[in-house]
Design a protein around this motif. Structure first.
Motif, PDB file in Angstrom:
ATOM      1  N   UNK A  49     -11.372  -0.240  -1.038  1.00 16.82           N
ATOM      2  CA  UNK A  49     -11.739   1.162  -1.258  1.00 16.82           C
ATOM      3  C   UNK A  49     -10.499   2.014  -1.529  1.00 16.82           C
ATOM      4  N   UNK A  50      -9.433   1.753  -0.791  1.00 14.61           N
ATOM      5  CA  UNK A  50      -8.207   2.531  -0.947  1.00 14.61           C
ATOM      6  C   UNK A  50      -7.564   2.260  -2.312  1.00 14.61           C
ATOM      7  N   UNK A  51      -7.520   1.006  -2.717  1.00 14.20           N
ATOM      8  CA  UNK A  51      -6.930   0.658  -4.007  1.00 14.20           C
ATOM      9  C   UNK A  51      -7.731   1.260  -5.159  1.00 14.20           C
ATOM     10  N   UNK A  52      -9.044   1.185  -5.079  1.00 13.85           N
ATOM     11  CA  UNK A  52      -9.869   1.739  -6.155  1.00 13.85           C
ATOM     12  C   UNK A  52      -9.713   3.253  -6.246  1.00 13.85           C
ATOM     13  N   UNK A  53      -9.586   3.912  -5.098  1.00 14.84           N
ATOM     14  CA  UNK A  53      -9.358   5.357  -5.099  1.00 14.84           C
ATOM     15  C   UNK A  53      -8.010   5.692  -5.737  1.00 14.84           C
ATOM     16  N   UNK A  54      -6.977   4.929  -5.392  1.00 11.64           N
ATOM     17  CA  UNK A  54      -5.651   5.159  -5.966  1.00 11.64           C
ATOM     18  C   UNK A  54      -5.635   4.850  -7.461  1.00 11.64           C
ATOM     19  N   UNK A  55      -6.396   3.869  -7.868  1.00 18.02           N
ATOM     20  CA  UNK A  55      -6.509   3.564  -9.298  1.00 18.02           C
ATOM     21  C   UNK A  55      -7.171   4.744 -10.034  1.00 18.02           C
ATOM     22  N   UNK A  82       0.844  -1.206   0.000  1.00 17.66           N
ATOM     23  CA  UNK A  82       0.000   0.000   0.000  1.00 17.66           C
ATOM     24  C   UNK A  82       0.878   1.255   0.000  1.00 17.66           C
ATOM     25  N   UNK A  83       1.933   1.242   0.787  1.00 13.78           N
ATOM     26  CA  UNK A  83       2.833   2.398   0.842  1.00 13.78           C
ATOM     27  C   UNK A  83       3.446   2.672  -0.512  1.00 13.78           C
ATOM     28  N   UNK A  84       3.873   1.615  -1.209  1.00  9.42           N
ATOM     29  CA  UNK A  84       4.432   1.775  -2.545  1.00  9.42           C
ATOM     30  C   UNK A  84       3.437   2.471  -3.477  1.00  9.42           C
ATOM     31  N   UNK A  85       2.198   2.033  -3.459  1.00 12.20           N
ATOM     32  CA  UNK A  85       1.192   2.595  -4.370  1.00 12.20           C
ATOM     33  C   UNK A  85       0.839   4.029  -3.983  1.00 12.20           C
ATOM     34  N   UNK A  86       0.701   4.292  -2.700  1.00 10.67           N
ATOM     35  CA  UNK A  86       0.285   5.615  -2.236  1.00 10.67           C
ATOM     36  C   UNK A  86       1.355   6.668  -2.461  1.00 10.67           C
ATOM     37  N   UNK A  87       2.614   6.312  -2.230  1.00 18.03           N
ATOM     38  CA  UNK A  87       3.673   7.320  -2.204  1.00 18.03           C
ATOM     39  C   UNK A  87       4.312   7.561  -3.564  1.00 18.03           C
ATOM     40  N   UNK A  88       3.877   6.821  -4.569  1.00 19.16           N
ATOM     41  CA  UNK A  88       4.360   7.058  -5.929  1.00 19.16           C
ATOM     42  C   UNK A  88       3.163   7.337  -6.813  1.00 19.16           C
ATOM     43  N   UNK A  89       3.427   7.794  -8.012  1.00 15.16           N
ATOM     44  CA  UNK A  89       2.327   8.185  -8.887  1.00 15.16           C
ATOM     45  C   UNK A  89       2.373   7.521 -10.240  1.00 15.16           C
TER      46      UNK A  89
END
Length: 218
Positions: free
Chosen positions: A187-193, A156-163
């Motif tokens: 919910x968090x993954x779909x938002x980041x997607x 999760x940290x990898x996905x959140x902190x990079x773009x």
């Protein structure tokens, strides 16, 4: 016949083996002198095998070496196999890539730190980092408790902190969470997607959205 009386064979004589799914029990077929981490690491880094004739069993020595080292859970071999998957001669590179899921499954929690470091280091290639994400998912699927929670946090940290620039690596991180059947972060993954942090192909995007739209029923 007991395993102790299994006929031994030199690793340099085993030869052709296309089975990425079923590996030999190397401890039972290699002599104690060859079933040795230092010796096998030497074979793994020896590029001379790749100049052997096409029908020579020597071409297969590095593959049998890393499979044996995988069964030993040799962390020293992990970086070498990642190197081969990334930049090795074509024959070895493809096999290292295809073998990686089975290779890393032998390690368990001991490989988490190494894989995290590879995943987070943007100086590494995309191939190496996506394999690290894949490896974390495989280990996470087989673990519980603190180790599993640690892997979820890493991904999760990898996905959140990079773009967007890390989108394909993040796609592999999201798919690692799918391998772990971790619906709870949906919910968090779909938002980041939706925000462009994750890139995957059309079919994989559909699978990702379907998976993370489900309620956590695990």
């Amino acid at each position: 016949m007991s395993s102790n009386s299994t006929e031994k064979i030199s690793i340099k004589e085993i030869g052709e083996d296309y089975g990425t799914g079923i590996w030999k029990d190397y401890q039972s077929i290699l002599s104690p002198e060859e079933y040795n981490e230092a010796y096998l690491l030497t074979l793994l880094s020896d590029t001379s095998f790749q100049s052997a004739p096409a029908d020579s069993p020597l071409l297969w020595v590095p593959i049998h070496a890393w499979r044996t080292l995988g069964q030993m859970s040799s962390l020293r071999a992990l970086e070498e196999v990642l190197n081969l998957a990334e930049t090795g001669e074509e024959h070895l590179s493809q096999y290292a890539y295809d073998d990686f899921a089975k290779f890393i499954a032998y390690f368990g929690e001991s490989a988490i730190s190494t894989l995290e470091n590879v995943l987070r280091d943007q100086h590494h290639t995309e191939i190496r980092r996506t394999l690290a994400a894949e490896g974390l998912g495989i280990i996470g699927a087989a673990t519980t408790g603190t180790a599993r929670a640690q892997i979820i946090e890493i991904l999760i940290k990898q996905i959140k902190e990079t773009g967007f620039d890390d989108g394909w690596v993040n796609g592999s991180a999201a798919e690692a969470l799918m391998v772990m059947k971790e619906h709870s972060v949906g919910d968090e993954i779909l938002d980041l997607y939706d925000r462009g942090h994750i890139q995957v192909g059309v079919v994989r995007a559909s699978n990702l959205k379907n998976f993370f739209s489900q309620q956590n029923s695990e």
